[in-house]
Design an enzyme around this catalytic site. Structure first.
Site, short mmCIF file in Angstrom:
data_model
loop_
_atom_site.label_atom_id
_atom_site.label_comp_id
_atom_site.label_asym_id
_atom_site.label_seq_id
_atom_site.Cartn_x
_atom_site.Cartn_y
_atom_site.Cartn_z
N ASP A 161 0.86 -1.18 0.00
CA ASP A 161 0.00 0.00 0.00
C ASP A 161 0.89 1.23 0.00
OD1 ASP A 161 -2.67 1.24 0.13
OD2 ASP A 161 -2.00 1.96 2.09
N GLU A 180 0.82 5.77 0.48
CA GLU A 180 0.13 7.03 0.74
C GLU A 180 0.80 8.10 -0.10
OE1 GLU A 180 -2.61 7.05 2.28
OE2 GLU A 180 -2.50 5.11 3.30
N GLU A 224 -6.55 17.82 1.64
CA GLU A 224 -7.51 16.71 1.59
C GLU A 224 -6.81 15.37 1.83
OE1 GLU A 224 -7.08 18.99 -0.69
OE2 GLU A 224 -8.97 20.10 -0.88
N HIS A 271 -5.67 6.30 7.53
CA HIS A 271 -4.97 5.42 6.60
C HIS A 271 -3.47 5.47 6.88
CE1 HIS A 271 -8.19 4.68 3.45
NE2 HIS A 271 -8.77 5.51 4.30
N ASP A 324 -2.41 -0.56 6.62
CA ASP A 324 -3.37 -0.99 5.61
C ASP A 324 -2.90 -2.24 4.88
OD1 ASP A 324 -4.93 1.11 6.34
OD2 ASP A 324 -4.85 2.18 4.44
#
Length: 245
Positions: free
Chosen positions: A9, A11, A54, A154, A159
């Site tokens: 995963d 980010e 965001e 997250h 994750d």
């Protein structure tokens, strides 16, 4: 095919690598023959731009936190060697692979992820298995009764650990999600079994949620209409009386 699987995963600073957004965290956990080995790769990365507000609301990783972290160029070689030759398990693989390939291109690497790994998209597996239902990570955790209560934000490593459990539940046949052959995590951990998923004689039977039941009834209505009120499936459900909901 290699029995080595890596659940991955990332980010990022935002949603579009084509707009100059960067990867800021990579998290990977390794499985061998569907068991966690205890090996993992985890790295925060200093981006070339600020994190969008965001995006920060999703993962909570601030520009200040990333200021002293290595660049992607600094960590790319180590990351590629960790994943090389493995099957990558990624939820919505197009997003993560798109970012990884863009970062590799920006930093002068000729290789792309598909050149060195097989990529499996667990999101596509979930969509095929549960059509019409929500198949994000939180929804799948609810469906398969996987505890993700510690997931307030997250995070790439967290994750990927959760996705490993979800993937094994999705694909079936897992006896337990254990670290290594003897329960040791390879780094001095306590060898705790993360979760018992199922064995070949005790498979989980998730109950259908209201959304699934409604979708099923809508499908039966369509079949019933096309069959002129003689839907055999519904007839069996209603004890031999066709056309009843």
């Amino acid at each position: 095919m290699s029995s080595r699987q890596i659940v991955l995963d990332t980010e990022t600073t935002g949603l579009e690598p084509g707009e100059g957004h960067n990867i800021i965290e990579i998290g990977c956990v390794e499985m061998e023959r569907r068991k966690l080995t205890g090996n993992h790769y985890h790295q925060y990365i200093r981006p070339d731009r600020e994190v969008d507000a965001e995006a920060m609301e999703v993962h909570g990783i601030s520009n200040e936190f990333l200021a002293d972290k290595p660049s992607f160029a600094d960590v790319a070689g180590e990351f590629l060697e960790f994943v090389r030759g493995a099957e990558l398990i990624i939820h919505n693989a197009a997003f993560d692979v798109g970012f990884l390939d863009t970062e590799l291109e920006r930093n002068g690497y000729a290789e792309r992820i598909a050149d060195i790994c097989k990529v499996t998209d667990s999101l596509q597996i979930a969509r095929r298995k549960h059509p019409g239902s929500k198949v994000n990570l939180d929804a799948l955790c609810r469906r398969y009764e996987i505890d993700n209560s510690h997931r307030e934000l997250h995070g790439a490593l967290l994750d990927s650990e959760i996705l490993a459990e979800v993937y094994l539940a999705l694909t079936g046949g897992q006896t337990s999600l254990q670290l290594g052959q003897d329960g040791a995590d390879g780094e001095g951990g306590g060898g705790e079994a993360i979760r018992r998923v199922a064995d070949a004689f005790d498979l989980p039977v998730p109950k259908a949620c209201e959304e699934d039941l409604a979708a099923h009834e809508a499908f039966l209505d369509l079949l019933d209409k096309k069959a002129g009120g003689q839907c055999l499936w519904r007839e069996q459900l209603n004890g031999g009386e066709p056309g009843q909901g």
